[in-house]
Write a protein that holds these residues in place. Structure first.
Motif, PDB file in Angstrom:
ATOM      1  N   MET A 276       1.206  -0.940   0.159  1.00  0.00           N
ATOM      2  CA  MET A 276      -0.196  -0.066   0.060  1.00  0.00           C
ATOM      3  C   MET A 276       0.969   1.148   0.124  1.00  0.00           C
ATOM      4  SD  MET A 276      -3.753   1.344   2.765  1.00  0.00           S
ATOM      5  CE  MET A 276      -3.844  -0.384   2.638  1.00  0.00           C
ATOM      6  N   THR A 277       0.931   2.159  -0.101  1.00  0.00           N
ATOM      7  CA  THR A 277       1.747   3.433  -1.169  1.00  0.00           C
ATOM      8  C   THR A 277       0.920   4.862   0.370  1.00  0.00           C
ATOM      9  OG1 THR A 277       0.006   4.574  -2.110  1.00  0.00           O
ATOM     10  CG2 THR A 277       1.238   3.106  -3.608  1.00  0.00           C
ATOM     11  N   PRO A 278       1.774   5.198   0.026  1.00  0.00           N
ATOM     12  CA  PRO A 278       1.243   6.474   1.583  1.00  0.00           C
ATOM     13  C   PRO A 278      -0.158   7.069   1.148  1.00  0.00           C
ATOM     14  CG  PRO A 278       3.669   6.311   0.805  1.00  0.00           C
ATOM     15  CD  PRO A 278       3.177   5.553  -0.186  1.00  0.00           C
ATOM     16  N   ALA A 279      -0.542   7.168   0.050  1.00  0.00           N
ATOM     17  CA  ALA A 279      -1.265   8.255  -0.836  1.00  0.00           C
ATOM     18  C   ALA A 279      -2.128   6.994  -0.124  1.00  0.00           C
ATOM     19  CB  ALA A 279      -1.152   8.764  -2.053  1.00  0.00           C
ATOM     20  N   GLU A 280      -2.431   6.188  -0.522  1.00  0.00           N
ATOM     21  CA  GLU A 280      -3.654   5.148  -0.186  1.00  0.00           C
ATOM     22  C   GLU A 280      -4.042   4.695   1.282  1.00  0.00           C
ATOM     23  OE1 GLU A 280      -2.505   1.577  -4.392  1.00  0.00           O
ATOM     24  OE2 GLU A 280      -1.659   1.231  -2.792  1.00  0.00           O
ATOM     25  N   TYR A 281      -2.584   4.149   2.098  1.00  0.00           N
ATOM     26  CA  TYR A 281      -2.595   4.760   3.384  1.00  0.00           C
ATOM     27  C   TYR A 281      -3.312   5.906   4.280  1.00  0.00           C
ATOM     28  CZ  TYR A 281      -1.402   3.731   8.435  1.00  0.00           C
ATOM     29  OH  TYR A 281      -2.221   3.844   9.544  1.00  0.00           O
ATOM     30  N   VAL A 282      -3.585   7.128   3.761  1.00  0.00           N
ATOM     31  CA  VAL A 282      -4.058   8.013   4.039  1.00  0.00           C
ATOM     32  C   VAL A 282      -5.518   7.977   3.889  1.00  0.00           C
ATOM     33  CG1 VAL A 282      -4.367  10.647   3.546  1.00  0.00           C
ATOM     34  CG2 VAL A 282      -2.521   9.132   3.457  1.00  0.00           C
ATOM     35  N   GLU A 283      -5.708   7.042   2.861  1.00  0.00           N
ATOM     36  CA  GLU A 283      -6.858   7.048   2.036  1.00  0.00           C
ATOM     37  C   GLU A 283      -8.112   5.376   2.668  1.00  0.00           C
ATOM     38  OE1 GLU A 283      -9.662   8.816   0.469  1.00  0.00           O
ATOM     39  OE2 GLU A 283      -7.694   9.948   0.144  1.00  0.00           O
ATOM     40  N   ALA A 284      -7.182   5.079   3.308  1.00  0.00           N
ATOM     41  CA  ALA A 284      -7.763   3.973   4.402  1.00  0.00           C
ATOM     42  C   ALA A 284      -8.284   4.367   5.821  1.00  0.00           C
ATOM     43  CB  ALA A 284      -6.364   2.764   4.204  1.00  0.00           C
ATOM     44  N   VAL A 285      -6.797   5.367   5.870  1.00  0.00           N
ATOM     45  CA  VAL A 285      -6.982   6.186   7.044  1.00  0.00           C
ATOM     46  C   VAL A 285      -8.791   6.523   7.736  1.00  0.00           C
ATOM     47  CG1 VAL A 285      -6.550   7.593   9.504  1.00  0.00           C
ATOM     48  CG2 VAL A 285      -4.923   5.977   8.101  1.00  0.00           C
ATOM     49  N   LEU A 286      -9.136   7.482   6.402  1.00  0.00           N
ATOM     50  CA  LEU A 286      -9.942   7.995   6.307  1.00  0.00           C
ATOM     51  C   LEU A 286     -11.263   7.639   5.705  1.00  0.00           C
ATOM     52  CD1 LEU A 286      -8.369  11.301   4.264  1.00  0.00           C
ATOM     53  CD2 LEU A 286      -8.604  11.171   6.259  1.00  0.00           C
ATOM     54  N   GLU A 287     -11.049   5.837   5.296  1.00  0.00           N
ATOM     55  CA  GLU A 287     -12.098   5.699   5.085  1.00  0.00           C
ATOM     56  C   GLU A 287     -12.340   4.630   6.272  1.00  0.00           C
ATOM     57  OE1 GLU A 287     -11.266   2.662   1.829  1.00  0.00           O
ATOM     58  OE2 GLU A 287     -10.976   5.273   0.552  1.00  0.00           O
ATOM     59  N   LEU A 288     -12.125   4.167   7.442  1.00  0.00           N
ATOM     60  CA  LEU A 288     -12.209   4.380   8.141  1.00  0.00           C
ATOM     61  C   LEU A 288     -12.305   4.801   9.159  1.00  0.00           C
ATOM     62  CD1 LEU A 288     -11.876   1.125  10.663  1.00  0.00           C
ATOM     63  CD2 LEU A 288      -9.712   1.944  10.555  1.00  0.00           C
TER      64      LEU A 288
ATOM     65  N   GLU B 245      -2.578  -4.984   8.434  1.00  0.00           N
ATOM     66  CA  GLU B 245      -2.177  -6.388   8.079  1.00  0.00           C
ATOM     67  C   GLU B 245      -2.180  -5.837   6.414  1.00  0.00           C
ATOM     68  OE1 GLU B 245      -3.866 -10.094   7.007  1.00  0.00           O
ATOM     69  OE2 GLU B 245      -4.398 -10.033   9.376  1.00  0.00           O
ATOM     70  N   ARG B 246      -3.303  -5.434   5.689  1.00  0.00           N
ATOM     71  CA  ARG B 246      -3.044  -4.564   4.319  1.00  0.00           C
ATOM     72  C   ARG B 246      -2.399  -3.703   4.469  1.00  0.00           C
ATOM     73  NH1 ARG B 246      -9.217  -2.170   3.981  1.00  0.00           N
ATOM     74  NH2 ARG B 246      -7.753  -0.044   3.681  1.00  0.00           N
ATOM     75  N   SER B 247      -2.311  -2.941   5.466  1.00  0.00           N
ATOM     76  CA  SER B 247      -0.536  -1.804   5.130  1.00  0.00           C
ATOM     77  C   SER B 247       0.067  -1.946   4.822  1.00  0.00           C
ATOM     78  CB  SER B 247      -1.171  -0.375   5.897  1.00  0.00           C
ATOM     79  OG  SER B 247      -1.251  -0.451   7.406  1.00  0.00           O
ATOM     80  N   GLY B 248       0.886  -2.692   6.050  1.00  0.00           N
ATOM     81  CA  GLY B 248       2.580  -3.055   6.804  1.00  0.00           C
ATOM     82  C   GLY B 248       2.566  -2.336   7.517  1.00  0.00           C
ATOM     83  N   ARG B 249       1.370  -1.098   8.562  1.00  0.00           N
ATOM     84  CA  ARG B 249       2.115  -0.228   9.004  1.00  0.00           C
ATOM     85  C   ARG B 249       1.295  -0.063  10.441  1.00  0.00           C
ATOM     86  NH1 ARG B 249       1.809   2.072   4.202  1.00  0.00           N
ATOM     87  NH2 ARG B 249       2.964   3.276   2.785  1.00  0.00           N
ATOM     88  N   ALA B 250       1.898   0.128  11.471  1.00  0.00           N
ATOM     89  CA  ALA B 250       1.200   0.247  12.226  1.00  0.00           C
ATOM     90  C   ALA B 250       1.817   1.001  13.637  1.00  0.00           C
ATOM     91  CB  ALA B 250       1.247  -1.035  13.137  1.00  0.00           C
TER      92      ALA B 250
END
Length: 104
Positions: A1-13, A34-39
């Motif tokens: 997941m790219t940084p921009a995709e992670y931002v979108e995932a956070v906002l969607e959640l 799990e999806r992003s590899g970031r925690a």
């Protein structure tokens, strides 16, 4: 997941958190780990500070239920209007914490 995709995932959640309920920064990070590899709760906090204006940002608090620094009055008013259980320094996390699994 790219940084921009992670931002979108956070906002969607965050957009999915129901009125009167909250998630901690760490819980948001854990839900996407799990999806992003970031925690990182700090990364979620940074994303919320920079990009969270269009989502219910007031529903993201610390794991102890403390409200976002500098926004306590506004957040308390918004959460009170939604019926969130509030305590002395913030949100009653036992009663108010929400998990994405609840929304499935």
């Amino acid at each position: 997941m790219t940084p921009a995709e992670y931002v979108e995932a956070v906002l969607e959640l965050v957009e999915r958190i129901p009125p009167g309920r909250v998630m901690s920064y760490g819980a948001v990070a854990d839900a996407l780990a799990e999806r992003s590899g970031r925690a990182s709760a700090r990364l979620v906090g940074s994303i919320m500070a920079r990009h969270g204006g269009g989502v219910p940002w007031h529903r993201v608090v610390t794991s102890a239920g403390r409200l976002p620094p500098g926004h306590e009055v506004e957040v308390r008013a918004r959460l009170r209007a939604e019926g969130a259980p509030l305590g002395g320094t913030g949100v009653d996390m036992v009663a108010a914490a929400w998990s994405p699994e609840e929304g499935m």
